[in-house]
Design an enzyme around this catalytic site. Structure first.
Site, PDB file in Angstrom:
ATOM      1  N   CYS A 227      -1.723   1.473  -6.213  1.00 45.40           N
ATOM      2  CA  CYS A 227      -2.646   1.040  -7.025  1.00 45.40           C
ATOM      3  C   CYS A 227      -2.329   1.216  -8.658  1.00 45.40           C
ATOM      4  CB  CYS A 227      -4.092   1.731  -7.029  1.00 45.40           C
ATOM      5  SG  CYS A 227      -4.683   1.124  -5.170  1.00 45.40           S
TER       6      CYS A 227
ATOM      7  N   ALA B  57      -0.281  17.834 -14.061  1.00 51.35           N
ATOM      8  CA  ALA B  57       0.986  17.289 -14.804  1.00 51.35           C
ATOM      9  C   ALA B  57       1.956  17.219 -13.659  1.00 51.35           C
ATOM     10  CB  ALA B  57       1.726  18.217 -15.653  1.00 51.35           C
TER      11      ALA B  57
HETATM   12  N1  LIG Z   1      -4.818   1.531  -0.926  1.00 52.67           N
HETATM   13  C1  LIG Z   1      -5.780   1.880  -1.726  1.00 52.67           C
HETATM   14  O1  LIG Z   1      -5.823   3.070  -1.940  1.00 52.67           O
HETATM   15  C2  LIG Z   1      -6.502   0.918  -2.624  1.00 52.67           C
HETATM   16  C3  LIG Z   1      -7.691   1.422  -3.147  1.00 52.67           C
HETATM   17  C4  LIG Z   1      -8.494   0.657  -3.908  1.00 52.67           C
HETATM   18  C5  LIG Z   1      -8.446  -0.734  -3.935  1.00 52.67           C
HETATM   19  N2  LIG Z   1      -7.340  -1.241  -3.400  1.00 52.67           N
HETATM   20  C6  LIG Z   1      -7.147  -2.514  -3.349  1.00 52.67           C
HETATM   21  O2  LIG Z   1      -7.316  -3.292  -2.083  1.00 52.67           O
HETATM   22  C7  LIG Z   1      -6.552  -4.372  -1.695  1.00 52.67           C
HETATM   23  C8  LIG Z   1      -5.895  -4.076  -0.380  1.00 52.67           C
HETATM   24  O3  LIG Z   1      -4.981  -3.032  -0.518  1.00 52.67           O
HETATM   25  P1  LIG Z   1      -4.440  -2.261   0.744  1.00 52.67           P
HETATM   26  O4  LIG Z   1      -3.661  -0.799   0.333  1.00 52.67           O
HETATM   27  O5  LIG Z   1      -5.655  -2.105   1.776  1.00 52.67           O
HETATM   28  O6  LIG Z   1      -3.446  -3.409   1.262  1.00 52.67           O
HETATM   29  P2  LIG Z   1      -2.617  -3.434   2.365  1.00 52.67           P
HETATM   30  O7  LIG Z   1      -1.287  -4.055   1.934  1.00 52.67           O
HETATM   31  O8  LIG Z   1      -2.486  -2.025   3.172  1.00 52.67           O
HETATM   32  O9  LIG Z   1      -3.297  -4.266   3.309  1.00 52.67           O
HETATM   33  C9  LIG Z   1      -3.555  -5.451   3.233  1.00 52.67           C
HETATM   34  C10 LIG Z   1      -3.625  -6.217   4.572  1.00 52.67           C
HETATM   35  O10 LIG Z   1      -3.971  -7.698   4.162  1.00 52.67           O
HETATM   36  C11 LIG Z   1      -3.421  -8.415   5.329  1.00 52.67           C
HETATM   37  N3  LIG Z   1      -3.598  -9.852   4.851  1.00 52.67           N
HETATM   38  C12 LIG Z   1      -2.658 -10.440   3.774  1.00 52.67           C
HETATM   39  N4  LIG Z   1      -3.001 -11.763   3.526  1.00 52.67           N
HETATM   40  C13 LIG Z   1      -3.942 -12.179   4.606  1.00 52.67           C
HETATM   41  C14 LIG Z   1      -4.764 -13.246   4.923  1.00 52.67           C
HETATM   42  N5  LIG Z   1      -4.697 -14.505   4.333  1.00 52.67           N
HETATM   43  N6  LIG Z   1      -5.611 -13.182   5.911  1.00 52.67           N
HETATM   44  C15 LIG Z   1      -5.648 -11.966   6.487  1.00 52.67           C
HETATM   45  N7  LIG Z   1      -5.173 -10.704   6.561  1.00 52.67           N
HETATM   46  C16 LIG Z   1      -4.212 -11.030   5.353  1.00 52.67           C
HETATM   47  C17 LIG Z   1      -2.044  -7.966   5.627  1.00 52.67           C
HETATM   48  O11 LIG Z   1      -1.493  -8.507   6.791  1.00 52.67           O
HETATM   49  C18 LIG Z   1      -2.502  -6.455   5.519  1.00 52.67           C
HETATM   50  O12 LIG Z   1      -2.667  -5.843   6.663  1.00 52.67           O
HETATM   51  C19 LIG Z   1      -5.488  -4.444  -2.853  1.00 52.67           C
HETATM   52  O13 LIG Z   1      -6.100  -5.394  -3.906  1.00 52.67           O
HETATM   53  C20 LIG Z   1      -5.630  -2.784  -3.448  1.00 52.67           C
HETATM   54  O14 LIG Z   1      -5.295  -3.164  -4.942  1.00 52.67           O
HETATM   55  C21 LIG Z   1      -6.573  -0.327  -2.866  1.00 52.67           C
END
Ligand SMILES: NC(=O)c1ccc[n+]([C@@H]2O[C@H](COP(=O)([O-])OP(=O)(O)OC[C@H]3O[C@@H](n4cnc5c(N)ncnc54)[C@H](O)[C@@H]3O)[C@@H](O)[C@H]2O)c1
Length: 435
Positions: A263, A255
């Site tokens: 996410c 809790a």
């Molecule tokens: N953060 C987590 O714990 C986690 C866990 C599981 C899944 N996810 C999923 O993974 C995905 C990424 O999350 P994150 O936390 O790593 O995001 P983030 O924001 O940390 O990183 C995304 C990166 O993508 C780059 N980017 C955006 N558009 C681009 C393009 N056209 N070409 C090249 N680079 C580009 C951005 O500059 C950024 O560095 C999301 O869909 C998220 O839901 C995240």
């Protein structure tokens, strides 16, 4: 194998570094030139334990590189992963797929030879179809299979999670793609991590269903905590008592002030929207999202109650700002609505976080940031633990009491036990208040 990882954020960077560590040759491609320049210098854009060493070791071995240029890495790759952000779309809460679509177009333009394009970003069901459509429209000649491979890692334990996953979900019905995915994940597969094959749409749904279920578990125990406070019970013992039942399991039954992070909030809302559009509404998840939203701000009322009902002119010291320990990620952190509500109720807020101060300064206004828990507590009427960082587990309460105006501890993570914190009025979550 050769991998191009599009997006060098939490997921792209961790996945890229881990794939390189398995022996694959990985190039991380990101639009953000400054991020790439920093990575090339060995500086991490995010705080994740062990990531700097993993990246440095694989750069040294020439298995990991960074660039802003799609062309070479995508043309050379056996697999191109899409790991760009999918934030909430402003206004309606649907997942914003503009980054995924933009990346798909750039990938399409650079493809050469048979390539597996893998969506690792969390994307709504049907996105794989759209990625495939974009690629085929841009490059009708491309030999490509579009696969869904959602990521389940947790920030703060991301490398361990990536290398020791409970399962790897692969959504594809293409035999050639299946072989490529099997080769990529071979080290984990040999380690007995179950590789689960399913259809692309089912894989996309699995990720959202998993996050929605975990968010539901957290929200369930949070409401049980509220009930415990009203009727006299200890939520931690309830959690243990139900968690020991293997059908329930003890995880995600802590809790607290409500779930946050990069996410759960956006993914629950996106799933709700998908379900509404499909005319199969998910009432339970809708309620979870609403209950959780209300809870975060509601925590400020808990602080007010601990101070006799009013916060006007009072000083509140907040310990922990990131949405959980071992990350500097402030996205949707419960500390943000809590602090805003404290300020709205007339309190002055001082705050400290071991790692997240730089990020916190960008999203919080009117807060006095401090260097450590003790300077943070100076002159405060209440100390509030919001994030359970390791260094808050053994605070020197005599020292804290000596600098505070009033010895009140509001422990939103139940780090301490009632009665354990001598000389403080203690308020935890889901336990009857005791001095
Ligand atoms: N953060 C987590 O714990 C986690 C866990 C599981 C899944 N996810 C999923 O993974 C995905 C990424 O999350 P994150 O936390 O790593 O995001 P983030 O924001 O940390 O990183 C995304 C990166 O993508 C780059 N980017 C955006 N558009 C681009 C393009 N056209 N070409 C090249 N680079 C580009 C951005 O500059 C950024 O560095 C999301 O869909 C998220 O839901 C995240």
């Amino acid at each position: 194998m050769r991998v191009a990882m599009i997006g060098a954020g939490y997921v792209g960077l961790v996945s890229g570094a881990c794939f390189a560590d398995f022996g694959h040759v990985v190039t991380c491609v990101d639009k953000d030139g400054e991020r790439i320049a920093r990575l090339k210098r060995g500086e991490m854009p995010v705080f994740e334990p062990g990531l700097d060493r993993l990246v440095a070791a694989n750069m040294r071995e020439k298995r990991l590189d960074f660039t802003t240029d799609f062309a070479g890495p995508v043309a050379d790759a056996d697999a191109v992963f899409i790991a760009v952000g999918t934030p909430s779309r402003r206004g309606d809460g649907h997942a914003d797929l503009s980054y995924v679509h933009a990346a798909s177009r750039e990938i399409a333009a650079a493809l050469s030879g048979f390539t597996v394009v893998v969506t690792k970003s969390t994307v709504p069901v049907g996105t794989g179809d759209e990625v495939e459509r974009i690629i085929r429209e841009t490059r009708p000649d491309a030999d490509v299979a579009v696969v869904s491979n959602p990521e389940f890692l947790r920030e703060g334990a991301a490398i361990q999670d990536f290398k020791h996953p409970d399962r790897i979900v692969v959504g594809t019905e293409d035999e050639r793609a299946r072989k490529v995915m099997e080769n990529l994940y071979r080290p984990l597969y040999l380690n007995q991590a179950p590789l689960m094959y399913t259809t692309r749409r089912t894989a996309e749904l699995i990720k959202y269903a998993a996050n929605a279920f975990l968010a539901t578990k957290i929200t369930f125990i949070n409401e049980i905590a509220d009930l415990c406070e009203k009727v006299g019970g200890d939520v931690q013992q309830v959690a243990r008592g139900i968690g020991l039942d293997n059908r329930i399991g003890g995880k995600f039954l802590h809790a607290g002030p409500g779930f946050g992070g990069s996410c759960f909030p956006k993914d629950t809302v996106a799933l709700i929207k998908t379900a509404q559009d499909a005319e199969a509404p998910l009432r339970i998840v809708e309620t979870v999202a609403a209950v959780n939203d209300a809870r975060k701000r509601g925590m400020a009322r808990k602080v007010a109650a601990a101070l006799g009902g009013t916060l006007r002119g009072k000083t509140v010291a907040v310990l922990g700002l990131t949405f959980k320990p071992n990350t500097d990620d402030m996205r949707e952190a419960p500390s943000i609505p809590l602090i805003t509500a404290l300020q709205d109720m007339g309190a002055r807020v001082r705050a400290y976080d071991p790692v997240g101060m730089v990020q916190a300064r960008q999203v919080l206004t009117g807060v006095e940031f401090c260097d450590n828990p003790y300077s943070c507590a100076e002159g405060a009427e209440a100390l509030v633990i919001v994030t359970e960082w390791e260094q808050f587990r053994a605070l020197d309460f005599d020292r804290l009491r000596s600098v505070m105006k009033q010895a009140v501890l509001v422990d939103l993570r139940n780090v301490y036990r009632p009665g354990e914190v001598n000389g403080f009025a203690y308020y935890g979550i889901g336990r009857t208040p005791r001095t």
